[in-house]
Write a protein that holds these residues in place. Structure first.
Motif, PDB file in Angstrom:
ATOM      1  N   LYS A 114       0.844  -1.193   0.000  1.00 54.15           N
ATOM      2  CA  LYS A 114       0.000   0.000   0.000  1.00 54.15           C
ATOM      3  C   LYS A 114       0.877   1.241   0.000  1.00 54.15           C
ATOM      4  O   LYS A 114       1.765   1.378   0.851  1.00 54.15           O
ATOM      5  CB  LYS A 114      -0.904   0.000   1.231  1.00 54.15           C
ATOM      6  CG  LYS A 114      -1.892   1.155   1.258  1.00 54.15           C
ATOM      7  CD  LYS A 114      -2.863   1.016   2.418  1.00 54.15           C
ATOM      8  CE  LYS A 114      -3.886   2.153   2.398  1.00 54.15           C
ATOM      9  NZ  LYS A 114      -4.889   1.997   3.469  1.00 54.15           N
ATOM     10  N   PRO A 115       0.677   2.171  -0.937  1.00 53.28           N
ATOM     11  CA  PRO A 115       1.501   3.384  -0.974  1.00 53.28           C
ATOM     12  C   PRO A 115       1.205   4.301   0.209  1.00 53.28           C
ATOM     13  O   PRO A 115       0.103   4.272   0.779  1.00 53.28           O
ATOM     14  CB  PRO A 115       1.118   4.037  -2.303  1.00 53.28           C
ATOM     15  CG  PRO A 115      -0.252   3.518  -2.600  1.00 53.28           C
ATOM     16  CD  PRO A 115      -0.306   2.129  -2.043  1.00 53.28           C
ATOM     17  N   THR A 116       2.183   5.110   0.589  1.00 53.04           N
ATOM     18  CA  THR A 116       2.017   6.102   1.644  1.00 53.04           C
ATOM     19  C   THR A 116       2.267   7.481   1.059  1.00 53.04           C
ATOM     20  O   THR A 116       2.496   7.624  -0.144  1.00 53.04           O
ATOM     21  CB  THR A 116       3.002   5.843   2.801  1.00 53.04           C
ATOM     22  OG1 THR A 116       4.332   6.165   2.377  1.00 53.04           O
ATOM     23  CG2 THR A 116       2.958   4.378   3.241  1.00 53.04           C
ATOM     24  N   ALA A 117       2.265   8.498   1.900  1.00 53.48           N
ATOM     25  CA  ALA A 117       2.489   9.862   1.422  1.00 53.48           C
ATOM     26  C   ALA A 117       3.934  10.109   1.019  1.00 53.48           C
ATOM     27  O   ALA A 117       4.235  11.084   0.328  1.00 53.48           O
ATOM     28  CB  ALA A 117       2.075  10.861   2.499  1.00 53.48           C
ATOM     29  N   MET A 118       4.838   9.236   1.431  1.00 55.64           N
ATOM     30  CA  MET A 118       6.255   9.394   1.095  1.00 55.64           C
ATOM     31  C   MET A 118       6.534   8.662  -0.213  1.00 55.64           C
ATOM     32  O   MET A 118       6.228   7.468  -0.337  1.00 55.64           O
ATOM     33  CB  MET A 118       7.106   8.804   2.215  1.00 55.64           C
ATOM     34  CG  MET A 118       8.543   9.241   2.197  1.00 55.64           C
ATOM     35  SD  MET A 118       8.729  10.950   2.738  1.00 55.64           S
ATOM     36  CE  MET A 118      10.512  10.975   2.937  1.00 55.64           C
ATOM     37  N   PRO A 119       7.106   9.320  -1.218  1.00 56.88           N
ATOM     38  CA  PRO A 119       7.396   8.651  -2.491  1.00 56.88           C
ATOM     39  C   PRO A 119       8.237   7.397  -2.284  1.00 56.88           C
ATOM     40  O   PRO A 119       9.251   7.414  -1.576  1.00 56.88           O
ATOM     41  CB  PRO A 119       8.166   9.717  -3.278  1.00 56.88           C
ATOM     42  CG  PRO A 119       7.714  11.018  -2.700  1.00 56.88           C
ATOM     43  CD  PRO A 119       7.493  10.747  -1.243  1.00 56.88           C
ATOM     44  N   ASN A 120       7.811   6.306  -2.909  1.00 49.97           N
ATOM     45  CA  ASN A 120       8.515   5.019  -2.871  1.00 49.97           C
ATOM     46  C   ASN A 120       8.555   4.367  -1.490  1.00 49.97           C
ATOM     47  O   ASN A 120       9.346   3.456  -1.258  1.00 49.97           O
ATOM     48  CB  ASN A 120       9.944   5.172  -3.425  1.00 49.97           C
ATOM     49  CG  ASN A 120       9.949   5.742  -4.816  1.00 49.97           C
ATOM     50  OD1 ASN A 120       9.180   5.327  -5.676  1.00 49.97           O
ATOM     51  ND2 ASN A 120      10.799   6.738  -5.044  1.00 49.97           N
ATOM     52  N   GLY A 150       7.983   3.824  10.526  1.00 48.27           N
ATOM     53  CA  GLY A 150       6.800   4.657  10.624  1.00 48.27           C
ATOM     54  C   GLY A 150       6.003   4.727   9.334  1.00 48.27           C
ATOM     55  O   GLY A 150       6.330   4.080   8.333  1.00 48.27           O
ATOM     56  N   TYR A 151       4.970   5.554   9.374  1.00 45.06           N
ATOM     57  CA  TYR A 151       4.007   5.669   8.272  1.00 45.06           C
ATOM     58  C   TYR A 151       3.769   7.149   7.989  1.00 45.06           C
ATOM     59  O   TYR A 151       3.534   7.937   8.907  1.00 45.06           O
ATOM     60  CB  TYR A 151       2.692   4.993   8.677  1.00 45.06           C
ATOM     61  CG  TYR A 151       1.602   5.063   7.636  1.00 45.06           C
ATOM     62  CD1 TYR A 151       1.448   4.042   6.691  1.00 45.06           C
ATOM     63  CD2 TYR A 151       0.726   6.142   7.596  1.00 45.06           C
ATOM     64  CE1 TYR A 151       0.440   4.110   5.745  1.00 45.06           C
ATOM     65  CE2 TYR A 151      -0.277   6.214   6.645  1.00 45.06           C
ATOM     66  CZ  TYR A 151      -0.409   5.194   5.715  1.00 45.06           C
ATOM     67  OH  TYR A 151      -1.402   5.253   4.766  1.00 45.06           O
ATOM     68  N   ALA A 152       3.797   7.516   6.700  1.00 50.92           N
ATOM     69  CA  ALA A 152       3.656   8.924   6.298  1.00 50.92           C
ATOM     70  C   ALA A 152       2.243   9.241   5.829  1.00 50.92           C
ATOM     71  O   ALA A 152       1.645   8.487   5.069  1.00 50.92           O
ATOM     72  CB  ALA A 152       4.649   9.254   5.189  1.00 50.92           C
ATOM     73  N   GLN A 153       1.720  10.396   6.292  1.00 49.24           N
ATOM     74  CA  GLN A 153       0.447  10.943   5.812  1.00 49.24           C
ATOM     75  C   GLN A 153       0.713  12.237   5.037  1.00 49.24           C
ATOM     76  O   GLN A 153       1.692  12.942   5.304  1.00 49.24           O
ATOM     77  CB  GLN A 153      -0.465  11.301   6.986  1.00 49.24           C
ATOM     78  CG  GLN A 153      -0.921  10.155   7.859  1.00 49.24           C
ATOM     79  CD  GLN A 153      -1.616  10.691   9.105  1.00 49.24           C
ATOM     80  OE1 GLN A 153      -0.960  11.211  10.001  1.00 49.24           O
ATOM     81  NE2 GLN A 153      -2.930  10.572   9.156  1.00 49.24           N
ATOM     82  N   HIS A 154      -0.189  12.563   4.116  1.00 51.29           N
ATOM     83  CA  HIS A 154      -0.118  13.849   3.430  1.00 51.29           C
ATOM     84  C   HIS A 154      -0.590  14.948   4.381  1.00 51.29           C
ATOM     85  O   HIS A 154      -1.646  14.829   5.006  1.00 51.29           O
ATOM     86  CB  HIS A 154      -0.997  13.850   2.179  1.00 51.29           C
ATOM     87  CG  HIS A 154      -0.496  12.967   1.079  1.00 51.29           C
ATOM     88  ND1 HIS A 154       0.603  13.290   0.315  1.00 51.29           N
ATOM     89  CD2 HIS A 154      -0.942  11.763   0.618  1.00 51.29           C
ATOM     90  CE1 HIS A 154       0.809  12.331  -0.582  1.00 51.29           C
ATOM     91  NE2 HIS A 154      -0.101  11.388  -0.418  1.00 51.29           N
TER      92      HIS A 154
END
Length: 251
Positions: A114-120, A150-154
């Protein structure tokens, strides 16, 4: 205790063949073993020696003697996994904007996770088990700490999405489960640190992405615990939260 922290992505063969498997091993050596092999084994990785030959410097006897002190621990910053493929007999065309043309984020049009807000940066939970076992086997099970995960959000997401960060909770739960798998297989993991306690300035991406367990209003610096902060606190106390029915007040 004195150690070193290494960023470790996990690399998987794009295709089920020996060439891609060997490339995956080589990429791992150029990423992590490049630094750890000299410190722990006294020389650069064999995979690098094979690829670069005389371009790599050699260590003197004095240098090797210094390296015998080794490390007390290895820190691992791990966020994502990617595919790699061999380009020896056919040209490679990357499916994304990563500089190395042999690295891919998809297989047959399906993202690796699943993609996150951080590219790649993709959610690939089993990758944390793989990097820990890789480190355990290659470095005699030197004590390890997960120093970042961790996990990135926009940042431009709605306040409801930012505070009720169910995707972050799901990611944390899965990564911790696979980390536990590695520990059950004998990995000497001494600690786990979430990135991050609060939203902050993320290098080249500035304030456009948020990794925090606590929301930060960058105008007032007010901090608000997200759903993930509540979940993680209860997780550490041995309580599993049914987050599907929990909500954080966004007012």
């Amino acid at each position: 205790m004195i150690g070193i922290v290494i960023f470790m992505c996990w690399f998987e063969p794009l295709r089920n063949n020996s060439l891609d498997f060997l490339v995956a091993q080589q990429v791992m050596s150029f990423q992590a073993a490049w630094f750890l092999d000299p410190i722990i084994h006294g020389d650069y990785p064999p995979e690098m020696r094979q690829a670069l030959g005389s371009k790599l410097p050699t260590f003197s006897i004095k240098d090797r003697r210094k390296l015998q002190y080794k490390l007390d621990f290895i820190g691992i910053n791990h966020y994502t996994s990617l595919y790699v493929r061999d380009c020896t007999f056919s040209p490679c065309k990357s499916s994304d904007n990563i500089d190395e043309s042999f690295i891919y984020t998809e297989r047959n049009g399906i993202p690796i996770g699943k993609p996150t807000a951080m590219p790649n940066y993709y959610v690939v939970p089993h990758g944390i088990e793989e990097v820990v076992l890789y480190t355990m086997r290659r470095y005699n099970n030197t004590p390890m700490f997960i120093t970042e995960n961790g996990y990135a959000q926009h940042s431009n997401s709605s306040m409801t999405e930012l505070l009720n960060d169910i995707d972050r909770v799901d990611s944390m739960r899965q990564y911790l489960a696979y980390l536990n798998n590695a520990m059950r297989k004998g990995a000497d993991v001494r600690g786990y640190f979430v990135w991050s306690l609060i939203d902050n300035f993320e290098w080249l991406y500035g304030y456009t992405v948020r990794f925090g367990l606590h929301y930060v209003d960058y105008n007032t610096l007010k901090r608000v615990p997200k759903l993930s902060a509540s979940w993680y606190k209860q997780f550490l106390h041995g309580v599993e939260v049914q987050h599907e029915h929990e909500q954080v007040d966004t007012h």
